[in-house]
Design a protein around this motif. Sequence first.
Motif, PDB file in Angstrom:
ATOM      1  N   THR A 141       0.816  -1.213   0.000  1.00 50.26           N
ATOM      2  CA  THR A 141       0.000   0.000   0.000  1.00 50.26           C
ATOM      3  C   THR A 141       0.852   1.266   0.000  1.00 50.26           C
ATOM      4  O   THR A 141       0.317   2.356   0.109  1.00 50.26           O
ATOM      5  N   VAL A 142       2.177   1.123  -0.119  1.00 48.57           N
ATOM      6  CA  VAL A 142       3.003   2.335  -0.103  1.00 48.57           C
ATOM      7  C   VAL A 142       2.902   3.038  -1.458  1.00 48.57           C
ATOM      8  O   VAL A 142       2.601   2.419  -2.470  1.00 48.57           O
ATOM      9  N   PRO A 143       3.181   4.347  -1.466  1.00 49.28           N
ATOM     10  CA  PRO A 143       3.032   5.077  -2.735  1.00 49.28           C
ATOM     11  C   PRO A 143       4.094   4.726  -3.775  1.00 49.28           C
ATOM     12  O   PRO A 143       3.847   4.816  -4.960  1.00 49.28           O
ATOM     13  N   ARG A 144       5.276   4.311  -3.328  1.00 52.59           N
ATOM     14  CA  ARG A 144       6.346   4.096  -4.294  1.00 52.59           C
ATOM     15  C   ARG A 144       6.085   2.846  -5.149  1.00 52.59           C
ATOM     16  O   ARG A 144       5.871   1.754  -4.636  1.00 52.59           O
ATOM     17  N   VAL A 145       6.114   3.035  -6.461  1.00 55.08           N
ATOM     18  CA  VAL A 145       5.744   1.959  -7.370  1.00 55.08           C
ATOM     19  C   VAL A 145       6.665   0.755  -7.227  1.00 55.08           C
ATOM     20  O   VAL A 145       6.222  -0.386  -7.140  1.00 55.08           O
ATOM     21  N   SER A 146       7.984   1.036  -7.173  1.00 54.66           N
ATOM     22  CA  SER A 146       8.879  -0.115  -7.182  1.00 54.66           C
ATOM     23  C   SER A 146       8.745  -0.950  -5.917  1.00 54.66           C
ATOM     24  O   SER A 146       8.955  -2.160  -5.953  1.00 54.66           O
ATOM     25  N   SER A 147       8.371  -0.343  -4.801  1.00 51.39           N
ATOM     26  CA  SER A 147       8.173  -1.128  -3.586  1.00 51.39           C
ATOM     27  C   SER A 147       6.969  -2.046  -3.738  1.00 51.39           C
ATOM     28  O   SER A 147       7.011  -3.219  -3.371  1.00 51.39           O
ATOM     29  N   ARG A 148       5.898  -1.488  -4.284  1.00 55.28           N
ATOM     30  CA  ARG A 148       4.704  -2.317  -4.487  1.00 55.28           C
ATOM     31  C   ARG A 148       5.029  -3.471  -5.425  1.00 55.28           C
ATOM     32  O   ARG A 148       4.687  -4.622  -5.187  1.00 55.28           O
ATOM     33  N   PHE A 149       5.726  -3.121  -6.483  1.00 54.66           N
ATOM     34  CA  PHE A 149       6.082  -4.114  -7.480  1.00 54.66           C
ATOM     35  C   PHE A 149       6.932  -5.225  -6.864  1.00 54.66           C
ATOM     36  O   PHE A 149       6.671  -6.413  -7.056  1.00 54.66           O
ATOM     37  N   ALA A 150       7.929  -4.812  -6.089  1.00 56.69           N
ATOM     38  CA  ALA A 150       8.840  -5.787  -5.497  1.00 56.69           C
ATOM     39  C   ALA A 150       8.099  -6.712  -4.537  1.00 56.69           C
ATOM     40  O   ALA A 150       8.278  -7.932  -4.565  1.00 56.69           O
ATOM     41  N   ALA A 151       7.240  -6.119  -3.705  1.00 59.25           N
ATOM     42  CA  ALA A 151       6.509  -6.936  -2.736  1.00 59.25           C
ATOM     43  C   ALA A 151       5.597  -7.923  -3.454  1.00 59.25           C
ATOM     44  O   ALA A 151       5.497  -9.099  -3.084  1.00 59.25           O
ATOM     45  N   LEU A 152       4.950  -7.432  -4.529  1.00 59.65           N
ATOM     46  CA  LEU A 152       4.053  -8.308  -5.274  1.00 59.65           C
ATOM     47  C   LEU A 152       4.812  -9.462  -5.915  1.00 59.65           C
ATOM     48  O   LEU A 152       4.325 -10.581  -5.986  1.00 59.65           O
ATOM     49  N   ARG A 153       6.003  -9.153  -6.394  1.00 57.65           N
ATOM     50  CA  ARG A 153       6.794 -10.200  -7.038  1.00 57.65           C
ATOM     51  C   ARG A 153       7.053 -11.338  -6.067  1.00 57.65           C
ATOM     52  O   ARG A 153       6.957 -12.503  -6.415  1.00 57.65           O
ATOM     53  N   ILE A 154       7.387 -10.966  -4.840  1.00 55.05           N
ATOM     54  CA  ILE A 154       7.664 -12.007  -3.850  1.00 55.05           C
ATOM     55  C   ILE A 154       6.379 -12.764  -3.514  1.00 55.05           C
ATOM     56  O   ILE A 154       6.361 -13.996  -3.471  1.00 55.05           O
ATOM     57  N   LEU A 155       5.303 -12.014  -3.317  1.00 56.94           N
ATOM     58  CA  LEU A 155       4.028 -12.678  -2.992  1.00 56.94           C
ATOM     59  C   LEU A 155       3.626 -13.615  -4.118  1.00 56.94           C
ATOM     60  O   LEU A 155       3.138 -14.727  -3.880  1.00 56.94           O
ATOM     61  N   ASN A 156       3.841 -13.181  -5.345  1.00 54.96           N
ATOM     62  CA  ASN A 156       3.475 -14.017  -6.481  1.00 54.96           C
ATOM     63  C   ASN A 156       4.266 -15.320  -6.465  1.00 54.96           C
ATOM     64  O   ASN A 156       3.742 -16.386  -6.748  1.00 54.96           O
ATOM     65  N   ARG A 157       5.550 -15.213  -6.103  1.00 54.84           N
ATOM     66  CA  ARG A 157       6.355 -16.424  -6.028  1.00 54.84           C
ATOM     67  C   ARG A 157       5.838 -17.355  -4.946  1.00 54.84           C
ATOM     68  O   ARG A 157       5.787 -18.563  -5.132  1.00 54.84           O
ATOM     69  N   ILE A 158       5.474 -16.754  -3.810  1.00 54.24           N
ATOM     70  CA  ILE A 158       4.957 -17.597  -2.730  1.00 54.24           C
ATOM     71  C   ILE A 158       3.672 -18.278  -3.193  1.00 54.24           C
ATOM     72  O   ILE A 158       3.429 -19.444  -2.904  1.00 54.24           O
ATOM     73  N   SER A 159       2.876 -17.530  -3.954  1.00 54.39           N
ATOM     74  CA  SER A 159       1.583 -18.078  -4.359  1.00 54.39           C
ATOM     75  C   SER A 159       1.740 -19.320  -5.220  1.00 54.39           C
ATOM     76  O   SER A 159       0.821 -20.120  -5.330  1.00 54.39           O
TER      77      SER A 159
END
Lengths: 935, 189
Positions: free
Chosen positions: A315-333
Amino acid sequence: MSAHTYKKFENSTSGDLPDKMTIYQDCMNTFNESPVNSKRCRLLISRLLRLLAQGETFPQNEATALFFSISKLFQHQNDPLRQAVYLAIKELSGISEDVLMATSSIMKDVQNGSDLIKPDAIRSLTYVLDESTAFSAERLLKSAVVSRHPSISSAALCTSYHLLPISEVTIRRFTNETQEAVLDLKQFPNQHGNSEYYPNSTYISQYHALGLLYQLKKTDKMALLKLVRHFSENNSMKNQLAKVELVKIVNDLIYRDPQLFSQFRPLLSDWLSNKFESVQLETAKLITSFATRNSRLVAPELYAAAISALQSLLTVPRVSSRFAALRILNRISMVSPEKIVVCNPELESLINDSNRNISTYAITTLLKTGTSKNISSLISTITNFIHDVSDDFKIIIIDAVRTLSLNFPQEWKSILNFLIDVLKNSEGGFKFKNSIVEALIDIVSFVPQSKELALENLCDFIEDCEFNEILVRILHLLGKEGPSAPNPSLYVRHIYNRVVLENSIIRSAAVVALSKFALTKNDPTLYESIISLLKRIANDKDDEVRDRATIALEFIDSARNKDDVIAQNLIESKYFYDIPSLESKLSSYISSNTDSFATAFDVNQVRKFTEDEMKAINLKRKQEQIFNQKSETTLDTTPEAESVPEKRADANSFAGPNLDDHQEDLLATKYADELLSIEQIKPFGQLVNSSRAISLTEPEAEFVVRGVKHLFKDNVVLQFNITNTLTDIALDNVSVVCTPEISDEAELEELFTLQVDRLLPSEEAACYVAFKKLDEIVMEGFLNNLTFTTKEINPDTNEPFDGDEGFQDEYEIDSIFLNAGDYVKSSFTGNFSATFDELPCEEVAVFNIQEDLSIQEVVDKIILNSSCLPVESTQFAPSDSNSHTLKLFGKSALTGSKVALQIKMIKSSKGLALKVHGKGEDSLLCSDLVNGLMQ
Amino acid sequence: MSSLSLYTVQAVLILDQQEERIYAKYYQPPHRSDEGHQLLFNSVKKQKEFEKQLYRKTHKQDSEILIFEDHLVLYKEYIDITIYLVASLEENEIVLQQGFSAIRGALDLILNSGMDKKNIQENYDMVLLAIDETIDNGVILETDSNTIASRVSKPPTNEPQMALDLDKGFLGAWGFAKSKFQERLQQGL
């Protein structure tokens, strides 16, 4: 060139660049002028560098001349010009000769230059020094490392880092200074020249020092441990890059020794709440990827903390942080989707993120977290926005939905409705439509209940479809699945419409599809109509269509009236060839052309599968694909970039046991080929089944042995692949002595052993032991001993010394078990419970497992042991529940009789209780399989 | 497995709207020729192809970060140029973001009349210096835009040989000016 254009370049810094030769001449003239015109020199250097940046290059002699004249500019004391000179030296050093000649001028600057010039001079040392001269910079670098000025210190640390491969000895001499630099918080001097900007120290030299220190100490585990402990204390790391590097060092340590994880636990949970997002991210990455490898060492609380750190990054404003977190979550998924269900609200809100990559990740991750409970609501969420997104995004969504349909066959209805809806109502190109049709084909073949509805809609679709390829695929599917449907005549009408309305490609595909309906058992009356239709088509204006129709008529006639099995097979093929092995056989047939193809290719050598087996293999492969599929693949839709390199990228952390599936297949084919080419084995007949290669030694043992079990109708052959890892010893007369565990009741009679005559260092060879089976199904454990004679190798000839009689020696390797699973091949069933009920023989057994294994580990073991196909995606045990039911289906490799297993598991504090309920057509196989399951 | 190497950045690119490069620098760790780092970028032809594809993928897509052909790419589109930072997939995205914003911030400071193609070409030497002071051979050297900008020298403005030699005193200067003035007058006549 006219004087006018020449003037233009002369004058200012206009956007256009004069040609290469002009620049070269200008440079050569101006740099050699005296006195030096610094403004013009800097302008020319910048033009020269622009030229180089655009990919131009100079021949070596010109580059050397340039380098030489540029180094003349060292005589001129002007900092702005000097900076440009350094840039040019760095760029030209790659193509010029004699770069060493600049060394002394550079070193002079390192000692006496201004604060502006010093770092640049130090950094250019990387380019002019080589192995033989690097030592001369030792004193300069050492004093620069300890400099109070952050830029100078950083430059020296980076240069040392670059020089490490060529002068490690020199760099090691200032390890202590480097270590001090990690903790030294350097500030810029108060008055920094006459610059209008106010530099603000980020303490980034900590990062460079830590990176260098790691390289110096990376082989010493204890030193690294000490280093982490030392630097994580008292918040001594101020720079965030340095902190991230520290997290990575911890990752490296626990990768080498997973047991260390527990001692880092407090540190890691502290880092999860660090003020830097990058540190949180790296720590969460570390914990989650470590957990996939060593799930038992990670406490659930820590894992949950990592997930919630990622969740808040969403939920942070910085795009790359959101992107990075999602990438990890996607891998976990991909591996454990249930663990990230908590993030679903955030994921849902990210679907509408303005960054398309983020929204794509969000939706694919969300779909992976789908469970039987929330599938329908997920599907309706997607339905709302799929029409508004671009084509390749749609394809990604469709692929994700297809995954869902394979994992949750019971939810086929909502998925099918969704697919049909997008197929009919949404605009899109070929790729998009093709992916929908592919998804539908998968559903039809793996979820038989859906067949009627799906086929009916596909029929509607082909009435109005503009893509030939898709039409042909659908026609093929109709031909394959239609005849066994309850109401085949419906499809005949649609197919025949194509014959009337479409072009010749589609007409010929339609003819083949039509012919398959002639022999359908569900509607015998169709025979007459198909014949008359085909006769009509036989007058088509296109010769391919005519030919196909004529051949089809002929086949149908001989199959129906003369009971010709071959013709029947040609209409409705019951067997499918193993394509990789067919390919390798064909290519070896073509390359070994000894008699100009007088002998025909023998297709019987190629492995064949029945339809159910084929489906089992496909389903397995697809599910594994999903499992192994890297998150990256989903984003990059260019087909050539798919999968292969990405596997490498993430394989280490997120690969299941099935990574090298294809290689395994090829290896199995190779083993089988080798085996069948042995004279003594040939009388055994057709190879029925081969197991996967099992390691029988530790991978780092002196002799690495892998065993493969080959099953023939009346024989068993054990293959031992032995690798000699010793460097100076050859092994002679290598064989394996197999002793049955219970020797007096042995049902296997040893026939012969094929030994390896000589095994030279680092060679691999196979040794075979053949048995005769006295019973149809024999289960047996073998204690194995490697026997051989060691001989020392003469390093000159690479042969043993003459007259060396060698030592007789033995080496014990692990036992090999021939169990019921080796007699089973996995097979597919669309309706497990119905099949299960129908099977006549029954066997029940109860097991108790005392060891501390998770349900998933037991499930994996059972699947491997039984070689059955897990159906209804029961191979994924939910990690949040203490019970699970595993459903397995297979067929006897010898007779083809079906066998089904239903295994209920309950985990309690005392261990794991298993209740195995097996049913099968062959009572012996069934009971053996059930009772031998946990061996 | 994340890499512990300091070599985090693989390339920095500035492309214009014609998919042509204004600036391109592909980093290769020095003195490590045998490791086969980034085989994709070993020829100018492949580099330009990569740049073209990348531009097409990112143009008019305001997404700032993406994965492209096995690389993590951060980018920012300006009026008529786009700046890219290319790195390997395993890198920490936020660390890269630090390096990327440092370049952007520094360029913003030194090109005070705005980030566009003309400005970059006209102040190419300063742009080169700014990027060189941020990333050294793929190692992020500095993340503070002000520090970087302070290390970028402006081109020398006045030609030293034209400067008046004040040591000679005011009279000398006066004499110098007078002789120049007379020269001009004579030329004018």
